[in-house]
Design a protein around this motif. Structure first.
Motif, PDB file in Angstrom:
ATOM      1  N   HIS A 155     -32.535  18.771   2.174  1.00 21.30           N
ATOM      2  CA  HIS A 155     -31.874  20.069   2.377  1.00 21.30           C
ATOM      3  C   HIS A 155     -32.897  21.209   2.297  1.00 21.30           C
ATOM      4  N   VAL A 158     -35.029  21.195   5.442  1.00 21.79           N
ATOM      5  CA  VAL A 158     -34.282  21.711   6.593  1.00 21.79           C
ATOM      6  C   VAL A 158     -34.236  23.229   6.538  1.00 21.79           C
ATOM      7  N   THR A 168     -29.038  22.560  17.417  1.00 23.82           N
ATOM      8  CA  THR A 168     -28.459  21.613  16.458  1.00 23.82           C
ATOM      9  C   THR A 168     -29.075  20.233  16.629  1.00 23.82           C
ATOM     10  N   LEU A 169     -29.453  19.883  17.853  1.00 23.60           N
ATOM     11  CA  LEU A 169     -30.096  18.588  18.083  1.00 23.60           C
ATOM     12  C   LEU A 169     -31.442  18.504  17.362  1.00 23.60           C
ATOM     13  N   GLU A 170     -32.185  19.603  17.384  1.00 24.28           N
ATOM     14  CA  GLU A 170     -33.470  19.633  16.668  1.00 24.28           C
ATOM     15  C   GLU A 170     -33.258  19.489  15.160  1.00 24.28           C
ATOM     16  N   VAL A 171     -32.249  20.181  14.642  1.00 30.29           N
ATOM     17  CA  VAL A 171     -31.954  20.104  13.209  1.00 30.29           C
ATOM     18  C   VAL A 171     -31.526  18.686  12.843  1.00 30.29           C
ATOM     19  N   GLU A 172     -30.632  18.112  13.660  1.00 32.50           N
ATOM     20  CA  GLU A 172     -30.179  16.744  13.390  1.00 32.50           C
ATOM     21  C   GLU A 172     -31.331  15.755  13.419  1.00 32.50           C
ATOM     22  N   ALA A 173     -32.225  15.897  14.390  1.00 30.84           N
ATOM     23  CA  ALA A 173     -33.381  14.999  14.501  1.00 30.84           C
ATOM     24  C   ALA A 173     -34.288  15.142  13.273  1.00 30.84           C
ATOM     25  N   ILE A 175     -33.387  16.179  10.249  1.00 32.41           N
ATOM     26  CA  ILE A 175     -32.663  15.593   9.092  1.00 32.41           C
ATOM     27  C   ILE A 175     -32.762  14.074   9.117  1.00 32.41           C
ATOM     28  N   ASP A 176     -32.553  13.494  10.296  1.00 34.76           N
ATOM     29  CA  ASP A 176     -32.645  12.040  10.416  1.00 34.76           C
ATOM     30  C   ASP A 176     -34.025  11.539  10.037  1.00 34.76           C
ATOM     31  N   HIS A 179     -34.761  11.929   6.236  1.00 37.11           N
ATOM     32  CA  HIS A 179     -34.114  10.888   5.428  1.00 37.11           C
ATOM     33  C   HIS A 179     -34.845   9.551   5.556  1.00 37.11           C
TER      34      HIS A 179
END
Length: 180
Positions: A155, A158, A168-173, A175-176, A179
Motif C-alpha cells: 500500500h 502504491v 488503473t491498469l498501471e496501478v493494478e500491474a 500492485i500485482d 505482491h
C-alpha cells in the motif's frame, strides 16, 4: 475438530467443497453443481466423496491421503454418503445419530442428505468449523502478521507511484508485481 465433535455429540461431519474442505483436509476444490466433499467421523476417520469421473483429479490434489468414494451419474451421492457412514459403523438408522453439515454446503446437498437420512438428526457444523478456525497457533499468528506487514508495504509503495494520469491498469500491474 474430532474433539469438538465428541464434546457436542456429533457422530460425523460433512465438509463441502470450498473453504471448509480445504481448511480441514488441505484439498482445494471449488464447489459446483455436483456433491464433492469429505466425511469426518467422531472417531477421526476421513473419507472423500466425489463423482466417479473426478476420482483421478481429486487424488492428484489430495493433501491428506484418504479413501475416496465415487458415485456415478445415475447414482445418489446422498445414498453413498450414508453407505459410507454405515461402513464406518455409524448407525444411520438410529434417531440419535447426529450428522453435522458444513454451513457452506448448498441447500440441495442438505436437502438430499435429509431426504436420504430421515432417521438422523442434522445440525449445523459451524460450532465445530468456526471454533477450529478461531484458534490460532503462534506460527499461524506470525504468518498472518507477516501477510499484513507485506500488504501494508505494498500500500505504501502504491501511494508513492500515484500521479495524475496514471491508469488503473498501471496501478493494478504495480500492485500485482509488488505482491509477487
Amino acid at each position: 475438530a474430532v474433539a469438538l465433535m465428541r464434546e457436542q455429540g456429533i457422530d460425523a461431519m460433512y465438509l463441502h467443497a470450498g473453504t471448509s474442505l480445504q481448511y480441514f483436509t488441505g484439498l482445494k476444490w471449488y464447489a459446483s453443481e455436483r456433491m464433492v466433499g469429505a466425511l469426518l467421523t467422531a472417531s477421526g476417520v476421513l473419507k472423500f466423496i466425489a463423482p466417479h469421473f473426478e476420482l483421478g483429479t481429486l487424488n492428484e490434489y489430495m493433501v491428506h491421503q484418504a479413501e475416496v468414494c465415487g458415485w456415478h451419474e445415475h447414482e445418489s451421492p446422498y445414498a453413498l454418503l450414508f453407505k459410507m457412514l454405515t461402513d464406518l459403523g455409524v448407525a444411520v438408522a438410529d434417531a440419535g445419530t447426529v450428522l453435522a453439515i458444513d454451513e457452506s454446503a448448498p441447500f440441495y446437498v442438505f436437502d438430499g442428505l435429509r431426504e436420504q437420512g430421515q432417521a438422523c438428526r442434522f445440525v449445523n457444523a459451524r460450532p465445530v468449523t468456526a471454533a477450529c478456525r478461531m484458534r490460532k497457533s503462534a506460527a499461524e499468528l506470525a504468518l498472518m502478521q507477516q501477510a499484513k506487514d507485506m500488504t501494508l508495504a505494498v500500500h505504501k509503495a502504491v501511494a508513492s507511484i500515484l500521479h495524475e494520469g496514471i491508469s488503473t491498469l498501471e496501478v493494478e500491474a504495480f500492485i500485482d508485481e509488488a505482491h509477487r
